[in-house]
Design an enzyme around this catalytic site. Structure first.
Site, PDB file in Angstrom:
ATOM      1  N   SER A 103       0.835  -1.194   0.000  1.00  0.00           N
ATOM      2  CA  SER A 103       0.000   0.000   0.000  1.00  0.00           C
ATOM      3  C   SER A 103       0.876   1.253   0.000  1.00  0.00           C
ATOM      4  CB  SER A 103      -0.953  -0.032   1.200  1.00  0.00           C
ATOM      5  OG  SER A 103      -1.913   0.979   1.102  1.00  0.00           O
ATOM      6  N   ASP A 127      -5.945  -3.623  -2.437  1.00  0.00           N
ATOM      7  CA  ASP A 127      -4.901  -3.249  -1.486  1.00  0.00           C
ATOM      8  C   ASP A 127      -4.326  -4.490  -0.800  1.00  0.00           C
ATOM      9  OD1 ASP A 127      -3.529  -2.290   0.889  1.00  0.00           O
ATOM     10  OD2 ASP A 127      -4.488  -0.366   0.489  1.00  0.00           O
TER      11      ASP A 127
END
Length: 591
Positions: A294, A437
């Site tokens: 991320s 993610d």
């Protein structure tokens, strides 16, 4: 004559042509027989008449519907494929059946029917064949409709794809390797090295054959003899694709792992500044393997791949956050309903291309200062959610990772996939995989980093493992729980508990802290005054994060100094000698 009747007659003419051609093939000695040629020509006259009759009807249909949207059904698609197939077979039969005769000549010279004479006269100058006119008619139809209908009706196994046999790939692989070995000039060698890299990219299965054929030994020898920087860069990329990994500069593997957390990644940048100040070296010089998820994936693209200074990286990170997270509640909610994305995904991608870069990950191997880097995402369109590792390296020969991955994507694509936070941004499709993610599965990628690095340098000890978190709140700062209200929980509460459990970073830390020695493994996850959200952009909140990082460093200054010492330890003389022995074995081809 109806359209279907014309097609049936056309088929009968084609069958007759096939019979004459088969008779000729069965009796090669009669190939020059004039009677056979005359019979074939007479049949072709009839066939040409039917072609133009069929073409005339097609013209009428197209002209009547030229101002309307044409929708192709299954029958029309079948008809067009059938006409194209028959026409191609007819031309093949004519070329093989007549000596130096062409379809254009037969149609213009031998067709004498009144029906076709006018058409032949009008098209005599252009000499247009039937297949060419048919292709022109098909292009007049709606491209979108034809493409969509063809995709729906044509099975995947019938789609035309270039299929190359393993034997052909093997011969090509040997050819490009031998061409590199035989290159005499620097420019010729550079061009052939680029061809080798492109070949290995296009046919990944050729990598194993290239290793067996001694490609690594060849490239290592050329690297020792070459001083041209462009050639050296191409050699580094070729060796990386083949899975060769240079020896470690220190006495073990130095790993940096960065958690996800949105804007709280500024905490990580502040801690990395302290490490650079204590060691006097840049970040990409301190670590051999850097892994992020991320916000960590974005950082390694800016700091490690592009080698931006940390001060500049902090400025770029703040600017990017202000541009992305500056969204009104109305438009954000509307976008969330329609695209499952509260913020503008298009703007997000443009900013990633600008700040993270559009270079292919494997191309970063051309720079000897860039370490091995990896970004972790989560693939969500499989039977179960799985981690996916974007790499700038290839694993050595016969080594298999437990994680899916690829080095064929660009840096911004890796960051985009790894940071595709649900409800914040849209999912990101790359090939057959749908990425979200990586934090929903591995918000602390330290274990993934250790697993990957152990495959790159098997048998090497861990010199220093640094894991950086993006902040947590002190338990005493949490609001008290109402015992009466806690007897029953809402669906929202249950979902948030599951989400917190999935994105937890301390469970991985607890396991690694128990397994790894104290002087090897270090984890920093600062306590913050207030746990801000991922999309926080208020200046006072960002300033508070930076102050929290400063206070955390002051409380742990001795540990930071211990890390600085561990990161700068060089390889021992025995390890240097062993590295030299391993290089000689590679050059001589010993296993």
């Amino acid at each position: 004559m109806s359209l279907s009747k014309a097609i049936r007659q056309y088929d009968r003419c084609m069958c007759t042509t096939r019979r004459f051609y088969n008779a000729q093939s069965a009796s090669p000695e009669n190939s020059s027989n004039e009677s056979l040629k005359m019979s074939l020509s007479s049949q072709l006259r009839v066939m040409s008449v039917n072609q133009w009759k069929l073409l005339s009807q097609l013209k009428d249909y197209i002209s009547k519907t030229s101002n309307e949207k044409i929708s192709l059904n299954k029958e029309w698609i079948s008809l067009l494929h059938k006409i194209s197939s028959i026409t191609g077979q007819a031309e093949e039969a004519i070329r093989k059946g007549l000596d130096n005769a062409s379809v254009t000549k037969i149609e213009s010279d031998e067709v004498t029917s009144p029906t076709t004479q006018t058409a032949d006269t009008s098209n005599k100058q252009n000499q247009t064949t039937f297949p060419q006119v048919l292709n022109g008619l098909k292009l007049k139809m709606s491209p979108k409709a034809s493409v969509e209908t063809t995709d729906d009706l044509t099975p995947k196994w019938k789609s035309k794809k270039d299929v190359v046999s393993l034997t052909s790939i093997g011969s090509r692989t040997r050819h490009v390797i031998s061409s590199v070995a035989s290159a005499e000039s620097t420019s010729s060698r550079l061009k052939r090295l680029e061809s080798l890299a492109n070949h290995l990219h296009q046919y990944p299965e050729s990598r194993y054959l290239a290793v067996k054929e001694g490609a690594i030994r060849l490239l290592l020898r050329l690297r020792q003899e070459t001083k041209d920087e462009e050639t050296l860069a191409a050699l580094r990329e070729g060796l990386t694709i083949l899975g060769y990994v240079d020896p470690l500069p220190g006495h073990g593997i130095r790993i940096l792992s960065i958690d996800g957390g949105g804007i709280r990644g500024l905490l990580v940048i502040e801690m990395l500044k302290k490490l650079e100040k204590l060691t006097g070296k840049r970040l990409y010089e301190l670590f051999d393997f850097i892994c992020g998820v991320s916000t960590g994936a974005i950082m390694i693209g800016v700091i490690a791949a592009q080698k931006k200074p940390l001060d500049e990286a902090s400025f770029l990170y703040k600017e990017m956050s202000k541009k992305i997270f500056n969204q009104s509640a109305f438009w954000g909610t509307s976008s969330l309903v329609w695209s499952h994305s509260y913020y503008s995904t298009d703007m997000w991608e443009e900013l990633l291309k600008k700040y993270v870069g559009e270079i292919e990950m494997i191309k970063t191997a051309r720079d000897p200062l860039i370490p091995k880097i990896a970004a972790v995402s989560a693939v969500v369109n499989q039977e179960r959610v799985m981690s996916f590792v974007f790499r700038n390296y290839s694993l050595p020969y016969k080594v298999q990772s437990q994680y899916m991955g690829s080095n064929q994507y660009k840096m911004w694509e890796a960051a985009r996939a790894s940071a595709a936070a649900p409800s914040y941004f849209e999912e990101f499709r790359l090939g057959d995989y749908l990425h979200q993610d990586g934090g929903i599965l591995t918000n602390n990628p330290c274990a993934v980093a250790i697993h990957e690095s152990k495959h790159l340098w098997p048998g090497a000890p861990l010199q220093c493992v640094v894991s950086l978190g993006t902040g947590r709140c002190h338990p005493s700062a949490q609001p008290p729980v109402d015992q009466k209200a806690s007897s029953a929980s809402s669906w929202k509460t249950k979902f948030m508990k599951i989400l917190d459990s999935a994105t937890d970073t301390e469970a991985v830390h607890t396991i690694l802290n128990d397994l790894l020695p104290e002087n090897v493994y270090f984890r920093f996850n600062p306590y913050v005054t207030e746990m801000v959200t991922m999309d926080e952009i208020r200046p006072e909140k960002i300033s508070q994060l930076e102050m929290d990082a400063e206070m955390y460093y002051r409380r742990n200054e001795e540990i930071f100094q211990e890390i600085a010492t561990a990161l700068t330890q060089p390889a021992t003389r025995m390890q240097q000698f062993q590295n030299w022995i391993n290089l000689q074995r590679e050059l001589l081809g010993f296993k």
